[in-house]
Each structure stands twice: as C-alpha cells, then as structure tokens.
Enzyme design. Structure first.
Site, mmCIF file in Angstrom:
data_model
loop_
_atom_site.group_PDB
_atom_site.id
_atom_site.type_symbol
_atom_site.label_atom_id
_atom_site.label_comp_id
_atom_site.label_asym_id
_atom_site.label_seq_id
_atom_site.Cartn_x
_atom_site.Cartn_y
_atom_site.Cartn_z
ATOM 1 N N ASP A 70 -9.308 73.213 45.364
ATOM 2 C CA ASP A 70 -8.267 72.665 44.509
ATOM 3 C C ASP A 70 -7.587 71.596 45.342
ATOM 4 O OD1 ASP A 70 -7.105 72.919 41.842
ATOM 5 O OD2 ASP A 70 -5.249 73.184 42.937
ATOM 6 N N SER A 71 -7.383 70.454 44.717
ATOM 7 C CA SER A 71 -6.836 69.340 45.485
ATOM 8 C C SER A 71 -5.874 68.556 44.630
ATOM 9 C CB SER A 71 -7.980 68.436 45.951
ATOM 10 O OG SER A 71 -8.751 68.028 44.842
ATOM 11 N N HIS A 181 -9.170 64.625 53.060
ATOM 12 C CA HIS A 181 -8.680 65.997 52.930
ATOM 13 C C HIS A 181 -9.817 66.963 52.612
ATOM 14 C CE1 HIS A 181 -8.876 63.811 49.256
ATOM 15 N NE2 HIS A 181 -8.483 64.796 48.478
HETATM 16 P P1 IMP Z 1 -8.784 69.590 40.791
HETATM 17 O O1 IMP Z 1 -10.135 69.278 40.253
HETATM 18 O O2 IMP Z 1 -8.016 70.565 39.973
HETATM 19 O O3 IMP Z 1 -8.840 69.954 42.257
HETATM 20 O O4 IMP Z 1 -7.961 68.235 40.638
HETATM 21 C C1 IMP Z 1 -7.914 67.315 41.658
HETATM 22 C C2 IMP Z 1 -7.243 66.035 41.167
HETATM 23 O O5 IMP Z 1 -6.496 65.499 42.259
HETATM 24 C C3 IMP Z 1 -8.250 64.969 40.796
HETATM 25 O O6 IMP Z 1 -8.583 65.019 39.441
HETATM 26 C C4 IMP Z 1 -7.525 63.701 41.203
HETATM 27 O O7 IMP Z 1 -6.600 63.360 40.196
HETATM 28 C C5 IMP Z 1 -6.747 64.122 42.421
HETATM 29 N N1 IMP Z 1 -7.551 63.949 43.651
HETATM 30 C C6 IMP Z 1 -8.021 64.920 44.469
HETATM 31 N N2 IMP Z 1 -8.753 64.417 45.482
HETATM 32 C C7 IMP Z 1 -8.753 63.081 45.293
HETATM 33 C C8 IMP Z 1 -9.375 62.010 46.017
HETATM 34 O O8 IMP Z 1 -10.084 62.169 47.017
HETATM 35 N N3 IMP Z 1 -9.147 60.780 45.515
HETATM 36 C C9 IMP Z 1 -8.403 60.544 44.403
HETATM 37 N N4 IMP Z 1 -7.825 61.503 43.695
HETATM 38 C C10 IMP Z 1 -7.991 62.780 44.127
#
Ligand code: IMP
Length: 198
Positions: A70-71, A181
């Site tokens: 999760d990011s 990250h």
């Molecule tokens: P997840 O899929 O719930 O982890 O959502 C992560 C969201 O964080 C992504 O859809 C992006 O909006 C943002 N995000 C995470 N990592 C990156 C990256 O490396 N570059 C740009 N946006 C990121």
C-alpha cells in the site's frame, strides 16, 4: 525459472516496477495473472494496515505466501493528504492531470520548506500459517511548481527531487526504481525472505 511469488495487485504499473526490481530470480504473478477477482475492502487507517489486509485476504484464498503493498503521496502543507487516499483522491477514475492540478492549486501559497512531500510504501508478506511481516520505504522530496515529465504514473509529475533537479516523472524507470519508496520497501522484504529461507 525463478521462484513463484504472488503480488496482490491489479495495477500493471506496479507489477512492472516490481518485476524490474526483483529481476530474474522471481516469477511475479499479479491477481490478474491468476484470475483472482476478490473484492478487498481497504478499510485500514494506515498504509501498513491496508497492505496487511490485502496480503492476508489473498493468502487465505490461495494458501500460498502472498505479498501486497500500500502506497501513497503525502503533502505536508495539506497535513499529509492525500496519504492513504491517494488512489481515491477526487475519485478513483479522475485523471491524474486533474488530481495533480488540484493539489498544486491548494498549495499555491506554500513556500520553501512548506512544500515538503514524500512517497511512502509498505509491503506486507502474509504466510499460510497466519504470520505477517512488513517493511517500509520512503522517498523525500518537495511538491513541484508545475507538472513535469511523462514517465511513471500517478503523482510522479509533481514530485520534485531537489538533489536530482527533476521530478520522478522525468526519471527513467530503472533510475526511479533504484531510489523509490517501493524499491526500498521491496528490497528490504526480499532480504527478510532470504534470511528466513523463503
Ligand atoms: P494503492 O494502490 O492503494 O497502493 O495506491 C497507491 C496510489 O498512490 C497510486 O494510485 C498513486 O496515486 C500513488 N502512488 C504510489 N506510488 C506512486 C509512485 O511511485 N508514483 C506516483 N504515484 C504513486
């Protein structure tokens, strides 16, 4: 053939980054590759909670070791927004040109140190015996003044790295993966897996 590894995501951008970071030692399977359509409700309050929810849900279904991440993007001037809501900010299907423009507009008055921002990634590994491990990666930067670069995805065009003089949207994917990250968190996780013999 590498070691089979399930990564609980449907985001092809992420899977490509993960394959590139891990190299030939691992065969990475996404949920799409395995035809898994489980609806996972990410109702955690932190990156860590959400990563664990995703990894556990798919581990319970496949009875195999599963990784998930999760990011998100944290802007200090906005109290850490969009944070865990990064994907859902202004609506899941809203184009990032609009999301990015809105973030820049809300931060118009922020100057210098007020513009600090970061990408955060937590990776969780869930084992069939119920054990869970997590690792975290962070990359610090500032909010750009205007979007720049066509590489990467999401908030990359507005995340500026002062020491490099460019946004992550202007970096070659292989260069971004070295310092991102997700790269940091994933390499820490691989080290843990190798230590525990996985
Ligand atoms: P997840 O899929 O719930 O982890 O959502 C992560 C969201 O964080 C992504 O859809 C992006 O909006 C943002 N995000 C995470 N990592 C990156 C990256 O490396 N570059 C740009 N946006 C990121």
């Amino acid at each position: 053939m590498g070691k089979r590894l399930i990564f609980a995501t449907n985001n092809e951008g992420k899977v490509n980054e993960i394959r590139q970071i891990l190299g030939d030692g691992y065969d990475v399977y996404s949920l799409k590759d395995l035809d898994i359509h489980t609806n996972i409700i990410e109702d955690g309050h932190t990156f860590e909670e959400n990563a664990v929810i995703k990894a556990k849900a798919i581990c319970e279904e496949t009875h195999e070791m599963v990784l998930a991440d999760d990011s998100g993007f944290e802007v200090d001037y906005l109290g850490g927004e969009p944070g865990i809501y990064s994907a859902r900010y202004l609506g899941e299907d809203t184009p990032y040109e609009i999301k990015n423009a809105e973030l820049l507009k809300r931060c118009e008055k922020a100057e210098g140190q007020e513009r600090t921002a970061r990408f955060v990634c937590v990776i969780a590994c869930a084992y069939p015996d119920g054990k869970v491990e997590t690792t975290t990666g962070v990359i610090e930067g500032v909010l750009a003044r205007e979007p720049r670069g066509k590489n990467g995805f999401g908030y990359d065009p507005i995340f500026y790295l002062p020491e490099r003089g460019c946004t992550t949207g202007e970096m070659e994917p292989s260069e971004k993966n070295k310092i991102s990250h997700r790269g940091i968190a994933l390499r820490k996780m691989v080290e843990k897996l190798q230590k525990s013999g996985e």
